[in-house]
Design an enzyme around this catalytic site. Structure first.
Site, mmCIF file in Angstrom:
data_model
loop_
_atom_site.group_PDB
_atom_site.id
_atom_site.type_symbol
_atom_site.label_atom_id
_atom_site.label_comp_id
_atom_site.label_asym_id
_atom_site.label_seq_id
_atom_site.Cartn_x
_atom_site.Cartn_y
_atom_site.Cartn_z
ATOM 1 N N ASN A 17 44.084 44.515 49.163
ATOM 2 C CA ASN A 17 43.295 43.430 49.769
ATOM 3 C C ASN A 17 43.248 42.164 48.917
ATOM 4 O OD1 ASN A 17 41.792 45.195 48.049
ATOM 5 N ND2 ASN A 17 39.898 44.180 48.663
ATOM 6 N N ARG A 18 43.685 42.255 47.646
ATOM 7 C CA ARG A 18 43.646 41.037 46.807
ATOM 8 C C ARG A 18 44.678 41.114 45.700
ATOM 9 N NH1 ARG A 18 40.277 42.127 42.261
ATOM 10 N NH2 ARG A 18 39.468 44.231 42.391
ATOM 11 N N GLY A 19 44.891 39.976 45.048
ATOM 12 C CA GLY A 19 45.755 39.915 43.868
ATOM 13 C C GLY A 19 47.176 40.400 44.111
ATOM 14 N N ILE A 20 47.698 41.149 43.143
ATOM 15 C CA ILE A 20 49.078 41.627 43.214
ATOM 16 C C ILE A 20 49.257 42.549 44.424
ATOM 17 C CG2 ILE A 20 50.859 42.989 42.038
ATOM 18 C CD1 ILE A 20 49.664 42.060 39.373
ATOM 19 N N VAL A 55 40.003 55.580 45.693
ATOM 20 C CA VAL A 55 41.003 56.464 45.067
ATOM 21 C C VAL A 55 40.392 57.492 44.121
ATOM 22 C CG1 VAL A 55 42.925 54.835 45.314
ATOM 23 C CG2 VAL A 55 41.565 54.836 43.193
ATOM 24 N N GLY A 83 43.429 49.468 40.760
ATOM 25 C CA GLY A 83 43.086 49.611 39.346
ATOM 26 C C GLY A 83 41.862 48.799 38.978
ATOM 27 N N TYR A 146 42.340 51.112 29.474
ATOM 28 C CA TYR A 146 43.297 50.560 30.446
ATOM 29 C C TYR A 146 44.736 50.861 30.024
ATOM 30 C CZ TYR A 146 45.435 47.060 33.548
ATOM 31 O OH TYR A 146 46.199 46.426 34.498
ATOM 32 N N ILE A 179 50.251 37.652 35.036
ATOM 33 C CA ILE A 179 50.500 37.173 36.392
ATOM 34 C C ILE A 179 49.548 36.023 36.694
ATOM 35 C CG2 ILE A 179 50.708 37.863 38.826
ATOM 36 C CD1 ILE A 179 52.475 39.519 36.873
#
Length: 240
Positions: A17-20, A55, A83, A146, A179
């Protein structure tokens, strides 16, 4: 170029739904595929089916797949992109900060792939693409959680390759560098300049550049590539 038009596949992008994730979903739509995205809130880009899923919850993943299968058909390409970050120096990082990031980024990918593999084994075709990060191999101060989660995806992909490779299923990792997103744009100029100095390409990537690498790995042209880590990082992580 392939002599025939590529086949339309059923694609699932988690966190689309957003970003990458959104850029990945848009690229697959542009290439004529049937695309579903999972989101905890919000919706995917135009032309996609949005299913609400978390998830970290296997039952929620199962329900999402069941809905996609009934509306679009069995998932043939899965992009595990969902993530989170909980950045903190090791000394201050709580157990929760660590386990929540692992549970979403690594265990979340496991849950999604496990559910997707059923249909892929039956079809004897599948493309599993795990979205890692340059810090999965390069490391990053303040990101032991992370970095560990993103590095773990490599072991996951390589073991999947050994388990599922004879069934026409590939499993690969894409490791983006910096990015250009709203998040990087919000960084102070000095910090952006410091990052740019480390990148041989001297610029941040566009989300579309990551999306195109992923779409290629999902294509018939990449059928003999599995267990690979494809960096999209302008040379930042070379040698890793």
């Amino acid at each position: 170029m392939s002599s025939t038009a590529p086949e339309s596949r059923v694609v699932l992008v988690t966190g689309g739904n957003r970003g990458i994730g959104r850029a990945i979903a848009e690229e697959f739509v542009a290439q004529g595929h049937q695309v579903a995205v999972t989101a905890r809130s919000g919706t995917g880009p135009e032309g996609t089916l949005t299913v609400v899923a978390d998830v970290t919850d296997a039952a929620s993943i199962d329900a999402a797949f069941t809905e996609i299968e009934s509306k679009l058909g069995p998932v043939e390409v899965v992009v595990a992109n969902a993530g989170i970050t909980r950045d903190m120096l090791l000394m201050r990082m709580s157990d929760d900060d660590f386990t929540q990031v692992i549970d979403t980024n690594l265990s979340g990918a496991f849950r999604v792939v496990k559910r997707a593999s059923k249909g892929m084994m039956k079809a004897r075709f599948g493309r599993i693409i795990l979205v890692s990060s340059v810090v999965g191999l390069l490391g990053s101060a303040g990101q032991v959680n992370y970095s560990a989660s993103k590095s773990g995806l490599i072991g996951l992909a390589r073991s999947l390759t050994r388990e599922l490779g004879s069934r026409g299923i590939t499993a690969n990792v894409v490791a983006p560098g910096f990015i250009e997103t709203d998040m990087t744009a919000a960084l102070p100029t000095e910090q952006q300049d410091a990052y740019l100095k480390q990148i041989p390409a001297s610029r941040f990537a566009q989300p579309q550049e990551v999306a195109k690498a992923i779409a290629w790995l999902a294509s018939d042209d990449a059928a003999y590539i599995s267990g690979a880590v494809i960096p999209v990082d302008g040379g930042l992580g070379m040698g890793h």
